[in-house]
Write a protein that holds these residues in place. Structure first.
Motif, mmCIF file in Angstrom:
data_model
loop_
_atom_site.group_PDB
_atom_site.id
_atom_site.type_symbol
_atom_site.label_atom_id
_atom_site.label_comp_id
_atom_site.label_asym_id
_atom_site.label_seq_id
_atom_site.Cartn_x
_atom_site.Cartn_y
_atom_site.Cartn_z
ATOM 1 N N UNK A 278 0.747 -1.164 -0.007
ATOM 2 C CA UNK A 278 -0.066 0.090 0.076
ATOM 3 C C UNK A 278 0.895 1.292 -0.079
ATOM 4 N N UNK A 279 2.239 1.208 -0.294
ATOM 5 C CA UNK A 279 2.876 2.329 -0.431
ATOM 6 C C UNK A 279 3.811 2.235 -1.905
ATOM 7 N N UNK A 280 3.263 1.787 -2.782
ATOM 8 C CA UNK A 280 3.567 1.736 -4.000
ATOM 9 C C UNK A 280 2.423 2.089 -5.108
ATOM 10 N N UNK A 281 2.946 2.602 -6.084
ATOM 11 C CA UNK A 281 1.789 3.364 -7.001
ATOM 12 C C UNK A 281 2.387 2.719 -8.572
ATOM 13 N N UNK A 282 1.424 3.358 -9.395
ATOM 14 C CA UNK A 282 2.012 3.289 -10.735
ATOM 15 C C UNK A 282 2.916 4.030 -11.339
ATOM 16 N N UNK A 283 3.390 5.018 -10.551
ATOM 17 C CA UNK A 283 4.055 6.229 -10.822
ATOM 18 C C UNK A 283 5.559 6.226 -10.395
ATOM 19 N N UNK A 284 6.227 7.236 -10.537
ATOM 20 C CA UNK A 284 7.444 7.422 -10.050
ATOM 21 C C UNK A 284 7.845 7.849 -8.723
ATOM 22 N N UNK A 285 6.969 7.690 -7.862
ATOM 23 C CA UNK A 285 7.176 8.320 -6.535
ATOM 24 C C UNK A 285 7.588 7.159 -5.667
#
Length: 457
Positions: free
Chosen positions: A27-34
């Motif tokens: 829950x700390x990951x996304x589909x982007x560069x963050x």
């Protein structure tokens, strides 16, 4: 997090409050560069009452609350940058009611669009909004999602009739109704659709459904340049031909498709189109489009005549992001997103392509040409701050361009944290009005803090 809030939430949810490292990382990951930004805990409520009590507990302790759907957003919307609790709606994923006579469905927020349409298959109805990813319906409403079918069926704004929402103090309100229109006060449904979880947590949605088309016709064709493709689209729209989808991919993506799927596309800009209707109607719409497209230099028409061929075509389009990422092994993606009046689209794409070349970036371009929305998929080397800085420079140029051409800094991805710094550019004093609404509904700034507007905690 304070021990007290964890204890109170554990008493409410038991084992459905999770602090295991694997869950936090997911829950700390996304589909982007963050960068990875885990929350302090993950909650899995099963009812609106539990969400209400959960939020009330967090409000007492001043603990941030971030709603979580499928985790497919692109601007850091669901990342807990300030810590706190991620509220995962995976267990609230049911179709509560289907009203065929009204062409409506009542659903919980955790159901995905593909699961909803599978449930609706036998009714002859469908939910048409298709952002590509198998996103959750609640997340799609929170980000005012759209996608490939917008040109015919509209965005989430057009297809959400009513909501049940938990406010920052735990109160539960209902907005809208099953009626097709209303003049009764402020449009609160419209306020929460697109609020990205900063004003309330959506726990139930009443959706507008559409009839499944009797027949579908789809095709892909190449054009000598993007300007010719856009002119063909404008002429098609002006002719009153009802397109269900009309997508654009540039010559770089055509090359990527050829390498990955062996498609044999000419290495030129392409349109992917689809028409819905009766057998005769869809065929006639496709024929008329073909005539218009050929008058603008279209070539290499490939008609998808079977369901399998059509599914393969749209799987390829929906998988374009993954295909682009795979074309540069080890890279990460930063996906841009602006929307301009369709008459300015060719100009916007041409200027963006020139910027990408000038900045030395790798950035294939695709988009929803029927509504003026396009994306550059920037393929960035990981741990290369110089390349990331150039990509951020490009996103600023894109935002300036969108406003100059009469458009918006984001057509469908939303704001999150990634585009918050661009909001004043588009909205001016209206952005402060948004912040005042946020402070009125969430005075302690516990709901998805740091996103969309500027509010001091």
């Amino acid at each position: 997090m304070k021990t007290g809030v964890l204890q109170d939430l554990s008493e409410l949810l038991g084992p459905r409050l999770v602090t295991a490292a694997a869950d936090l990382r997911a829950h700390g990951q996304s589909e982007s560069w963050f960068p990875e930004t885990p929350p302090d805990a993950v909650a899995y409520p099963e009812t609106t009452d539990e969400v209400s009590r959960l939020v009330a507990i967090c409000a007492r302790h001043g603990c941030p609350v971030v709603a979580w759907g499928a985790g497919t957003s692109l601007e850091g919307h669901a990342l807990a940058f300030g810590g706190g609790v991620a509220v995962d709606f995976a267990r609230m994923n049911r179709v509560l009611e289907v009203r065929p006579g009204d062409m409506q469905a009542v659903v919980q927020p955790g159901i995905t669009r593909e699961a909803l349409n599978a449930d609706l298959r036998a009714t002859g109805l469908m939910f048409p909004v298709d952002p590509g990813a198998n996103a959750s319906i609640g997340g799609m409403a929170a980000t005012r999602a759209s996608g490939t079918t917008t040109v015919r069926y509209g965005t989430m704004r057009d297809n959400v009739l009513a909501l049940e929402v938990v406010l920052a103090d735990g109160r539960v309100i209902r907005t809208g109704s099953g009626a097709r229109k209303s003049a009764a006060g402020y449009d609160l449904t419209g306020l929460f659709v697109g609020s990205e979880g900063t004003l309330g947590l959506i726990t139930e949605l009443t959706l507008r459904l559409h009839g499944q088309p009797e027949a579908t016709s789809a095709a892909v064709c190449a054009f000598p340049d993007f300007a010719a493709a856009v002119e063909a689209v404008i002429a098609t729209v002006q002719s009153g031909i009802p397109m269900a989808r009309i997508e654009f991919v540039d010559e770089e993506i055509a090359r990527i498709f050829n390498a990955e799927a062996g498609t044999g596309f000419p290495e030129l800009p392409h349109l992917m189109v689809e028409f819905h209707g009766s057998d005769a109607g869809a065929a006639e719409d496709a024929r008329r489009f073909g005539e218009i497209a050929e008058s603008y230099g279209a070539l290499g028409f490939d008609w998808a005549t079977t369901t399998e061929d059509r599914n393969r075509l749209w799987r390829m389009r929906h998988g374009a992001y993954r295909s682009c990422i795979a074309s540069r092994p080890g890279c990460m993606g930063m996906v841009t997103d602006i929307c301009v009046p369709i008459s300015r689209l060719a100009e916007a794409v041409a200027e963006t392509r020139a910027d990408i070349v000038e900045l030395g970036l790798d950035g294939p371009i695709l988009g929803h040409v029927g509504d003026g929305n396009f994306h550059a998929i920037l393929l960035l080397e990981r741990d290369n701050p110089d390349e990331l800085a150039r990509a951020k420079d490009l996103t600023r140029r894109l935002a300036d361009r969108a406003i100059r051409l009469g458009g918006t800094i984001t057509g469908e991805h939303g704001v999150g944290l990634g585009k918050k710094g661009l909001m004043a550019l588009e909205h001016g004093g209206a952005w402060d009005v948004m912040a005042r609404i946020k402070r009125a509904l969430d005075p302690d700034d516990i709901l998805n803090p740091g996103k969309v507007v500027e509010v001091s905690r």
